[in-house]
Write a protein that holds these residues in place. Structure first.
Motif, PDB file in Angstrom:
ATOM      1  N   GLN A 351       0.833  -1.198   0.000  1.00 51.18           N
ATOM      2  CA  GLN A 351       0.000   0.000   0.000  1.00 51.18           C
ATOM      3  C   GLN A 351       0.867   1.247   0.000  1.00 51.18           C
ATOM      4  OE1 GLN A 351      -3.512   0.575  -0.141  1.00 51.18           O
ATOM      5  NE2 GLN A 351      -2.633   2.602  -0.499  1.00 51.18           N
ATOM      6  N   ALA A 352       0.750   2.046  -1.050  1.00 49.67           N
ATOM      7  CA  ALA A 352       1.478   3.309  -1.096  1.00 49.67           C
ATOM      8  C   ALA A 352       0.790   4.330  -0.195  1.00 49.67           C
ATOM      9  CB  ALA A 352       1.558   3.830  -2.525  1.00 49.67           C
ATOM     10  N   VAL A 353       1.584   4.991   0.645  1.00 45.18           N
ATOM     11  CA  VAL A 353       1.081   6.000   1.567  1.00 45.18           C
ATOM     12  C   VAL A 353       1.826   7.301   1.311  1.00 45.18           C
ATOM     13  CG1 VAL A 353       0.803   6.642   4.001  1.00 45.18           C
ATOM     14  CG2 VAL A 353       0.503   4.254   3.294  1.00 45.18           C
ATOM     15  N   ALA A 354       1.077   8.393   1.143  1.00 51.29           N
ATOM     16  CA  ALA A 354       1.688   9.702   0.913  1.00 51.29           C
ATOM     17  C   ALA A 354       2.244  10.267   2.215  1.00 51.29           C
ATOM     18  CB  ALA A 354       0.659  10.655   0.318  1.00 51.29           C
ATOM     19  N   ARG A 355       3.031  11.312   2.107  1.00 50.78           N
ATOM     20  CA  ARG A 355       3.662  11.915   3.290  1.00 50.78           C
ATOM     21  C   ARG A 355       2.639  12.409   4.301  1.00 50.78           C
ATOM     22  NH1 ARG A 355       8.581  13.921   4.855  1.00 50.78           N
ATOM     23  NH2 ARG A 355       9.534  13.155   2.930  1.00 50.78           N
ATOM     24  N   ASP A 356       1.444  12.837   3.828  1.00 50.96           N
ATOM     25  CA  ASP A 356       0.432  13.345   4.748  1.00 50.96           C
ATOM     26  C   ASP A 356      -0.459  12.243   5.316  1.00 50.96           C
ATOM     27  OD1 ASP A 356      -1.159  12.631   2.597  1.00 50.96           O
ATOM     28  OD2 ASP A 356      -2.033  14.616   2.291  1.00 50.96           O
ATOM     29  N   GLY A 357      -0.139  10.992   5.040  1.00 49.24           N
ATOM     30  CA  GLY A 357      -0.906   9.874   5.578  1.00 49.24           C
ATOM     31  C   GLY A 357      -2.033   9.404   4.686  1.00 49.24           C
ATOM     32  N   THR A 358      -2.178  10.003   3.526  1.00 51.28           N
ATOM     33  CA  THR A 358      -3.222   9.579   2.593  1.00 51.28           C
ATOM     34  C   THR A 358      -2.872   8.224   1.995  1.00 51.28           C
ATOM     35  OG1 THR A 358      -3.697  11.874   2.002  1.00 51.28           O
ATOM     36  CG2 THR A 358      -4.467  10.176   0.478  1.00 51.28           C
ATOM     37  N   LEU A 359      -3.855   7.311   2.014  1.00 49.36           N
ATOM     38  CA  LEU A 359      -3.692   6.033   1.332  1.00 49.36           C
ATOM     39  C   LEU A 359      -3.909   6.262  -0.162  1.00 49.36           C
ATOM     40  CD1 LEU A 359      -5.807   3.880   3.801  1.00 49.36           C
ATOM     41  CD2 LEU A 359      -3.362   3.632   3.438  1.00 49.36           C
ATOM     42  N   VAL A 360      -2.892   6.016  -0.960  1.00 50.05           N
ATOM     43  CA  VAL A 360      -3.030   6.201  -2.406  1.00 50.05           C
ATOM     44  C   VAL A 360      -4.032   5.176  -2.909  1.00 50.05           C
ATOM     45  CG1 VAL A 360      -1.852   6.246  -4.629  1.00 50.05           C
ATOM     46  CG2 VAL A 360      -0.683   7.062  -2.562  1.00 50.05           C
ATOM     47  N   ASP A 361      -5.136   5.657  -3.476  1.00 50.92           N
ATOM     48  CA  ASP A 361      -6.241   4.767  -3.813  1.00 50.92           C
ATOM     49  C   ASP A 361      -6.146   4.214  -5.226  1.00 50.92           C
ATOM     50  OD1 ASP A 361      -8.870   3.575  -3.242  1.00 50.92           O
ATOM     51  OD2 ASP A 361      -9.592   4.961  -4.774  1.00 50.92           O
ATOM     52  N   ASP A 362      -5.620   4.998  -6.152  1.00 46.46           N
ATOM     53  CA  ASP A 362      -5.607   4.577  -7.548  1.00 46.46           C
ATOM     54  C   ASP A 362      -4.239   4.026  -7.925  1.00 46.46           C
ATOM     55  OD1 ASP A 362      -6.715   4.141 -10.031  1.00 46.46           O
ATOM     56  OD2 ASP A 362      -7.148   6.244 -10.466  1.00 46.46           O
ATOM     57  N   PHE A 363      -4.174   3.427  -9.112  1.00 47.00           N
ATOM     58  CA  PHE A 363      -2.866   3.026  -9.624  1.00 47.00           C
ATOM     59  C   PHE A 363      -1.989   4.269  -9.792  1.00 47.00           C
ATOM     60  CE2 PHE A 363      -5.709  -0.268 -11.571  1.00 47.00           C
ATOM     61  CZ  PHE A 363      -5.324  -1.295 -10.732  1.00 47.00           C
ATOM     62  N   LEU A 364      -0.714   4.115  -9.507  1.00 49.74           N
ATOM     63  CA  LEU A 364       0.220   5.236  -9.590  1.00 49.74           C
ATOM     64  C   LEU A 364       1.405   4.816 -10.448  1.00 49.74           C
ATOM     65  CD1 LEU A 364       1.073   8.078  -8.693  1.00 49.74           C
ATOM     66  CD2 LEU A 364       2.099   7.034  -6.655  1.00 49.74           C
ATOM     67  N   ILE A 365       1.518   5.441 -11.613  1.00 47.20           N
ATOM     68  CA  ILE A 365       2.603   5.154 -12.553  1.00 47.20           C
ATOM     69  C   ILE A 365       3.322   6.465 -12.834  1.00 47.20           C
ATOM     70  CG2 ILE A 365       3.214   4.216 -14.812  1.00 47.20           C
ATOM     71  CD1 ILE A 365       0.458   2.802 -14.795  1.00 47.20           C
ATOM     72  N   ARG A 366       4.626   6.488 -12.616  1.00 52.72           N
ATOM     73  CA  ARG A 366       5.398   7.705 -12.840  1.00 52.72           C
ATOM     74  C   ARG A 366       6.585   7.413 -13.747  1.00 52.72           C
ATOM     75  NH1 ARG A 366       5.265  10.365  -6.759  1.00 52.72           N
ATOM     76  NH2 ARG A 366       3.158  11.234  -6.927  1.00 52.72           N
ATOM     77  N   GLU A 367       6.988   8.436 -14.470  1.00 48.94           N
ATOM     78  CA  GLU A 367       8.094   8.299 -15.407  1.00 48.94           C
ATOM     79  C   GLU A 367       9.264   9.171 -14.985  1.00 48.94           C
ATOM     80  OE1 GLU A 367       6.713   8.386 -19.620  1.00 48.94           O
ATOM     81  OE2 GLU A 367       4.720   8.514 -18.697  1.00 48.94           O
ATOM     82  N   ALA A 368      10.444   8.698 -15.306  1.00 45.87           N
ATOM     83  CA  ALA A 368      11.692   9.430 -15.101  1.00 45.87           C
ATOM     84  C   ALA A 368      12.562   9.139 -16.320  1.00 45.87           C
ATOM     85  CB  ALA A 368      12.365   8.970 -13.804  1.00 45.87           C
ATOM     86  N   PRO A 369      13.712   9.788 -16.471  1.00 47.70           N
ATOM     87  CA  PRO A 369      14.549   9.500 -17.632  1.00 47.70           C
ATOM     88  C   PRO A 369      14.836   8.008 -17.786  1.00 47.70           C
ATOM     89  CG  PRO A 369      15.366  11.436 -16.486  1.00 47.70           C
ATOM     90  CD  PRO A 369      14.275  10.856 -15.635  1.00 47.70           C
ATOM     91  N   ARG A 370      14.485   7.480 -18.937  1.00 49.66           N
ATOM     92  CA  ARG A 370      14.716   6.069 -19.278  1.00 49.66           C
ATOM     93  C   ARG A 370      14.011   5.091 -18.335  1.00 49.66           C
ATOM     94  NH1 ARG A 370      19.029   4.816 -22.850  1.00 49.66           N
ATOM     95  NH2 ARG A 370      20.282   6.617 -23.476  1.00 49.66           N
ATOM     96  N   THR A 371      13.049   5.539 -17.586  1.00 51.35           N
ATOM     97  CA  THR A 371      12.473   4.707 -16.522  1.00 51.35           C
ATOM     98  C   THR A 371      10.971   4.907 -16.409  1.00 51.35           C
ATOM     99  OG1 THR A 371      14.538   5.012 -15.278  1.00 51.35           O
ATOM    100  CG2 THR A 371      12.685   4.060 -14.086  1.00 51.35           C
ATOM    101  N   VAL A 372      10.263   3.801 -16.132  1.00 51.89           N
ATOM    102  CA  VAL A 372       8.849   3.848 -15.784  1.00 51.89           C
ATOM    103  C   VAL A 372       8.695   3.131 -14.443  1.00 51.89           C
ATOM    104  CG1 VAL A 372       6.485   3.284 -16.448  1.00 51.89           C
ATOM    105  CG2 VAL A 372       8.184   3.770 -18.224  1.00 51.89           C
ATOM    106  N   HIS A 373       8.112   3.820 -13.457  1.00 46.64           N
ATOM    107  CA  HIS A 373       7.908   3.247 -12.129  1.00 46.64           C
ATOM    108  C   HIS A 373       6.420   2.972 -11.905  1.00 46.64           C
ATOM    109  CE1 HIS A 373      11.981   4.202 -10.824  1.00 46.64           C
ATOM    110  NE2 HIS A 373      11.810   5.464 -11.163  1.00 46.64           N
ATOM    111  N   VAL A 374       6.078   1.746 -11.528  1.00 49.88           N
ATOM    112  CA  VAL A 374       4.723   1.421 -11.070  1.00 49.88           C
ATOM    113  C   VAL A 374       4.787   1.448  -9.540  1.00 49.88           C
ATOM    114  CG1 VAL A 374       2.835  -0.246 -11.084  1.00 49.88           C
ATOM    115  CG2 VAL A 374       4.303   0.007 -13.107  1.00 49.88           C
ATOM    116  N   LEU A 375       4.228   2.505  -8.942  1.00 49.73           N
ATOM    117  CA  LEU A 375       4.424   2.770  -7.518  1.00 49.73           C
ATOM    118  C   LEU A 375       3.223   2.418  -6.652  1.00 49.73           C
ATOM    119  CD1 LEU A 375       6.272   6.184  -7.862  1.00 49.73           C
ATOM    120  CD2 LEU A 375       7.284   3.975  -7.285  1.00 49.73           C
TER     121      LEU A 375
END
Length: 407
Positions: A351-375
């Protein structure tokens, strides 16, 4: 895809669960000839979240219309059943009941019916007498029947995805270092001392995805806080015909203690969700100080605990007290006794949790140089794995084009 000398693959995928393997499958289907290397630290696929859930193919009724969860679950459920049928993987479309046992739950039950229809899911609203048509032993004030819910063997699906992808799968390859350079691609070092070079990296590491992101030099902005899902098996499976769920609390991403008849005919009861003391902490006796310290050091963990301690106390009580767990089950299935419930293997949810304590509810996919993160890929990630895999694959292939490799 033209071959680039000096690289082990065009894309390296970290994680051999169902999302990582679906991504590999989608890449090679979308761009034949693309070389994909999958790195999995375990000796086989689907050893953690994929292989330790109740096997439910979710309909998508719970998820906010327009969210990635809703879109991918509705589409993914139909695709998963078709995939299982095509490859001869055990599955069944059983339908399920969502049952209200208290008057306070009736408005939430009706809201679920509305949400399901907005998501394009056929839903039938039932009164108390009609519940027995589907589940004679279940009691409630009202229910929803969701015909498109089913069950399957997700571990078998993962194995088939690995085979059908044509990717090189390296098991026993625990990633301990990542060197990413704009001009040279990505070099991934394993615990065994091997180095795998690729043009693009995809992080599908599940319980360890935030750690892998930091190894790559990216701050994910969330931390994985592991929650253990504790299950029992029902010794009288004849009490349940299919799938029976309570009305969930919308404040939490957990669906509550439910009953699931699996493809083997057995009935799983659970999960009860409690904090795990390790990312792979499948029991109270499994404690990894480094994992626990990471959870406690994250401000979001404390904010989450302050905000939801009452809910958590109830989960802990059911974890430590079999009578309390039985009482939760009896709300839906009054005939159950403590003797009917025997411990079954547990799972751990990333379970991904944000800094403020929010439970991330949806899928979270982020990109960086040459990289795709499924978080964040919680339930219904297994159900939705085929469309999720295509989305991650699309981003990975875009990244390949961006570094001058034609797809």
């Amino acid at each position: 895809m033209r071959r680039v000398p000096g690289y082990d693959g065009d894309v390296a995928v970290i994680g051999g669960g169902i999302v990582g393997l679906s991504t590999a499958y989608a890449i090679t289907r979308s761009a034949p000839g693309t070389r994909v290397v999958v790195l999995e630290k375990e000796p086989g696929p689907a050893r953690h979240q994929t292989g330790r859930n109740s096997g439910v193919v979710h309909s998508g009724i719970y998820y906010r219309p327009g969210s990635l969860k809703a879109r991918y679950a509705v589409r993914g459920a139909a695709e998963m059943i078709k995939f299982c049928a095509e490859y001869g993987i055990a599955h069944a479309v059983t339908g399920k009941l969502i049952v209200a046992t208290e008057r306070a739950e009736l408005p939430r039950l009706h809201a679920l019916a509305v949400r399901g229809r907005e998501n394009g899911i056929p839903v039938r609203e039932l009164g108390a007498p009609q519940i027995a048509e589907f589940e004679p032993e279940v009691r409630g004030l009202a229910a929803l029947h969701v015909a498109t819910t089913g069950v399957c063997d997700f571990t078998a699906v993962a194995r088939q995805l690995a085979e059908a992808s044509g990717a090189e799968i390296r098991y026993g390859a625990q990633v301990v270092g990542i060197d990413r350079r704009p001009e040279r691609g990505v070099a991934v070092r394993t615990a065994a001392g091997d180095v795998v070079r690729a043009r693009v990296l995809v992080n599908c590491a599940g319980l360890h995805c935030d750690e892998v992101a930091r190894l790559a030099g990216d701050e994910p902005g969330v931390r994985i806080v592991p929650f253990r899902g504790e299950y029992y098996a029902l010794t009288r499976p004849q009490l349940v015909r299919g799938l029976v769920y309570p009305v969930p609390d919308p404040a939490f991403p957990f669906l509550g203690v439910h009953l699931t008849r699996g493809i083997d005919g057995g009935v799983h009861v659970g999960p009860n969700a409690v904090p795990a003391l390790a990312r792979e902490g499948y029991g109270w006796g499994v404690l990894r100080p480094r994992d626990l310290a990471g959870t406690l050091a994250w401000p979001g963990s404390w904010a989450l605990a302050r905000r939801h301690w009452r809910y958590g106390a109830g989960e802990l009580r059911r974890s430590l007290s079999k009578p309390a767990f039985t009482a939760a089950v009896r709300r839906l299935l009054p005939a159950v006794t403590e003797a009917d419930l025997v411990r079954a293997p547990s799972g751990v949810r990333a379970q991904a949790v944000a800094r403020d304590g929010t439970l991330v509810d949806d899928f979270l996919i982020r990109e960086a140089p040459r990289t795709v993160h499924v978080l964040n890929a919680p339930s219904p990630a297994a159900t939705a794995s085929l469309p999720i895999g295509r989305e991650v694959a699309r981003r990975a292939l875009d990244a390949l084009r961006g570094v001058g490799v034609a797809a």
